[in-house]
Scaffold this motif. Structure first.
Motif, PDB file in Angstrom:
ATOM      1  N   GLY A   1       6.871   2.774  -5.623  1.00  0.00           N
ATOM      2  CA  GLY A   1       5.779   3.468  -4.926  1.00  0.00           C
ATOM      3  C   GLY A   1       6.040   4.667  -4.055  1.00  0.00           C
ATOM      4  N   ARG A   2       7.564   4.456  -3.839  1.00  0.00           N
ATOM      5  CA  ARG A   2       7.935   6.171  -2.598  1.00  0.00           C
ATOM      6  C   ARG A   2       8.977   6.533  -3.981  1.00  0.00           C
ATOM      7  NH1 ARG A   2      13.223   5.806   1.773  1.00  0.00           N
ATOM      8  NH2 ARG A   2      12.992   7.650   1.860  1.00  0.00           N
ATOM      9  N   ILE A   3       9.447   6.402  -4.939  1.00  0.00           N
ATOM     10  CA  ILE A   3       9.829   7.627  -5.714  1.00  0.00           C
ATOM     11  C   ILE A   3       8.387   8.250  -6.864  1.00  0.00           C
ATOM     12  CG2 ILE A   3      10.931   8.101  -8.043  1.00  0.00           C
ATOM     13  CD1 ILE A   3      12.913   5.452  -7.164  1.00  0.00           C
ATOM     14  N   ALA A   4       7.462   7.194  -7.397  1.00  0.00           N
ATOM     15  CA  ALA A   4       6.306   7.975  -7.360  1.00  0.00           C
ATOM     16  C   ALA A   4       5.571   8.878  -6.034  1.00  0.00           C
ATOM     17  CB  ALA A   4       5.223   6.845  -7.763  1.00  0.00           C
ATOM     18  N   ASP A   5       5.210   8.400  -5.650  1.00  0.00           N
ATOM     19  CA  ASP A   5       5.333  10.043  -3.952  1.00  0.00           C
ATOM     20  C   ASP A   5       5.696  11.047  -4.224  1.00  0.00           C
ATOM     21  OD1 ASP A   5       3.403   7.649  -3.385  1.00  0.00           O
ATOM     22  OD2 ASP A   5       4.039   7.008  -1.968  1.00  0.00           O
ATOM     23  N   GLU A   6       7.135  11.063  -4.465  1.00  0.00           N
ATOM     24  CA  GLU A   6       8.297  11.945  -4.088  1.00  0.00           C
ATOM     25  C   GLU A   6       8.186  12.557  -5.300  1.00  0.00           C
ATOM     26  OE1 GLU A   6      11.463  10.013  -1.473  1.00  0.00           O
ATOM     27  OE2 GLU A   6      11.995   9.963  -4.102  1.00  0.00           O
ATOM     28  N   ARG A   7       7.917  12.113  -6.814  1.00  0.00           N
ATOM     29  CA  ARG A   7       8.146  12.676  -7.932  1.00  0.00           C
ATOM     30  C   ARG A   7       7.221  13.753  -7.911  1.00  0.00           C
ATOM     31  NH1 ARG A   7      12.468  15.069  -8.892  1.00  0.00           N
ATOM     32  NH2 ARG A   7      13.986  13.673  -9.079  1.00  0.00           N
ATOM     33  N   ILE A   8       5.297  13.012  -7.517  1.00  0.00           N
ATOM     34  CA  ILE A   8       4.456  13.728  -7.512  1.00  0.00           C
ATOM     35  C   ILE A   8       3.465  14.836  -6.809  1.00  0.00           C
ATOM     36  CG2 ILE A   8       1.454  13.443  -6.875  1.00  0.00           C
ATOM     37  CD1 ILE A   8       2.056  10.079  -8.155  1.00  0.00           C
TER      38      ILE A   8
END
Length: 450
Positions: free
Chosen positions: A89-96
């Motif tokens: 979830g953290r990585i998804a936030d960062e990439r979005i």
């Protein structure tokens, strides 16, 4: 005294347990309960914690559970340190966030906003259970974004909650080491918001030593102030929370995130190496080897902290005076000792303003110097902020109020207004698709919004 760590299966939990065990006699600690919804990882971390307790003499019981009610029964203090959605979830936030040209960082800006969408409902649910099961217990929130989550807790009426963060006391710790004094010999004045705070004075025996420290190149280079150019620190004339890097060097931070792995991707790679090795170590058969593996992981993780902020090869943590000590555990344990009737302390915490900082509402959760003793927690008067700091604090506080309101009402429109208010987003053309992508990516955690 029973202390509960919600998120106790997390990979930082053994550090917390280690520090809590060292202070057990002073705090009256008799039990540490590690609670986590990830049963498999909780088993691993629980075994490490049990070995730490055995080495400490075995006077403190280590318990584990996946059930919050069981954990909270008989608790005096609860520390929340959870990551809803996990590292993916953290990585998804960062990439979005990065895909729209804005900062991808889990506490600040758009990615911090996305983290708040998941963290706030999760922590409010734990707080409600705690109020029902052990209404006199204190809740110390370390879940990111810590200040924003604490604002939601206070707005919902959870008066025995406080936000903690080790970076709030960075100046006090660094100056104490610089002068080779105990930390409590330094009286710091902290004001602002979580990860957006400033230390304007640091007194030793009644004299403000902060100007001398900021004039010393070696001091700046040996602390987290090295993420800023020396002339920037001196222009402000204050110790800057290191997360202000993401505001004062916004373009560099976005470029660094887009050019290499994000912090979430770095940590996921480290975790993917650690967990199989812990399992192979056969914890019950060889706990000493497992602890060696764990602490080697922690050293590697700390060494990569904010490494992208520098051109030189030496990592920030190798020189920095914070994040290599007791960390957030130290803040929480200092609080417990003082509230239990030990020596009163002065420390930076996230609490309702209550008139401490002029220009902010009494109900606004701020990061500010507080005095803590067995009577409770009292923010210390700061007065008016200088214009250079006030404009940023007021802008981000406005964003925080809107974010808490948006989560409470599950309102997309308010969420968009919140992101537009954030100085690292500002634009509707960025905010609207960001909100839609965050809500879609985390639908399982945030539910249906309108």
């Amino acid at each position: 005294m029973k202390l509960v760590v919600v998120g106790g299966g997390g990979l930082r939990a053994p550090l917390f347990v280690d520090q809590a065990l060292r202070r057990a006699a002073r705090t009256g600690l008799t039990e540490i309960c590690l609670m986590d919804v990830d049963a498999a990882q909780l088993e691993l971390i629980g075994a490490l914690a049990t070995e730490l307790a055995r080495r400490a003499g075995g006077a403190v019981e280590i318990s584990t559970t996946t059930d919050a009610e069981t954990a909270f029964a008989g608790a005096s203090y609860v520390v929340t340190t959870v990551r809803p959605g996990g590292i993916d979830g953290r990585i998804a936030d960062e990439r979005i966030a990065l895909s729209h040209g804005v900062l991808g960082q889990e506490t600040t800006g758009a990615a911090g906003f996305a983290m708040a969408l998941r963290s706030i409902p999760t922590i409010l649910a734990y707080a409600e259970t705690l109020r029902r099961v052990s209404p006199d217990a204190w809740l110390f929130n370390f879940t990111n974004p810590a200040g924003l989550v604490t604002q939601a807790l206070r707005d919902a009426g959870y008066t025995r909650s406080v936000g903690i963060c080790d970076s709030a006391n960075g100046a006090q710790s660094a100056i104490a080491k610089w002068l080779r004094l105990p930390e409590r010999a330094v009286r710091a004045e902290v004001f602002g918001l979580n990860h957006l705070s400033f230390t304007r004075r640091a007194e030793v025996a009644g004299r403000d030593v902060l100007p001398d420290a900021l004039a010393d190149d070696h001091f700046l280079a040996g602390t987290v102030q090295r993420v800023f150019a020396p002339h920037v620190v001196r222009r402000h004339g204050m110790w800057l929370n290191e997360y202000l890097y993401y505001y004062y060097y916004a373009d560099e931070a976005v470029a660094a995130g887009a050019a290499g792995p994000t912090r979430g991707e770095e940590i996921r790679a480290l975790n993917q190496k650690l967990l199989p090795r812990l399992r192979q170590a056969e914890l019950l058969a060889d706990p000493a080897q497992a602890l060696d593996i764990y602490f080697a992981y922690e050293r590697e993780r700390s060494a990569s902290y904010m490494q992208h902020t520098h051109d030189d090869a030496e990592p920030v943590a190798a020189k920095a005076d914070t994040h290599d000590g007791e960390g957030y555990a130290g803040v929480a344990l200092d609080l417990i000792e003082a509230l239990q009737g030990g020596t009163p302390i002065r420390t930076g915490l996230n609490v309702p303003n209550a008139g401490a900082i002029a220009g902010l509402r009494d109900s606004d959760v701020v990061e500010v110097s507080c005095v803590v003793d067995h009577h409770g927690i009292r923010p210390q008067p700061i007065g008016a902020m200088p214009d250079a700091q006030a404009y940023l604090v007021n802008s981000v506080k406005h964003y925080e109020r809107l974010t808490v309101e948006a989560v409470a009402e599950r309102s997309r429109a308010l969420a968009v207004e919140a992101l537009v208010a954030h100085p690292l987003v500002l634009s509707y053309s960025r905010a609207e698709p960001l909100v839609d992508k965050f809500l879609a990516a985390h639908a399982g955690h945030v539910g249906k919004w309108s």
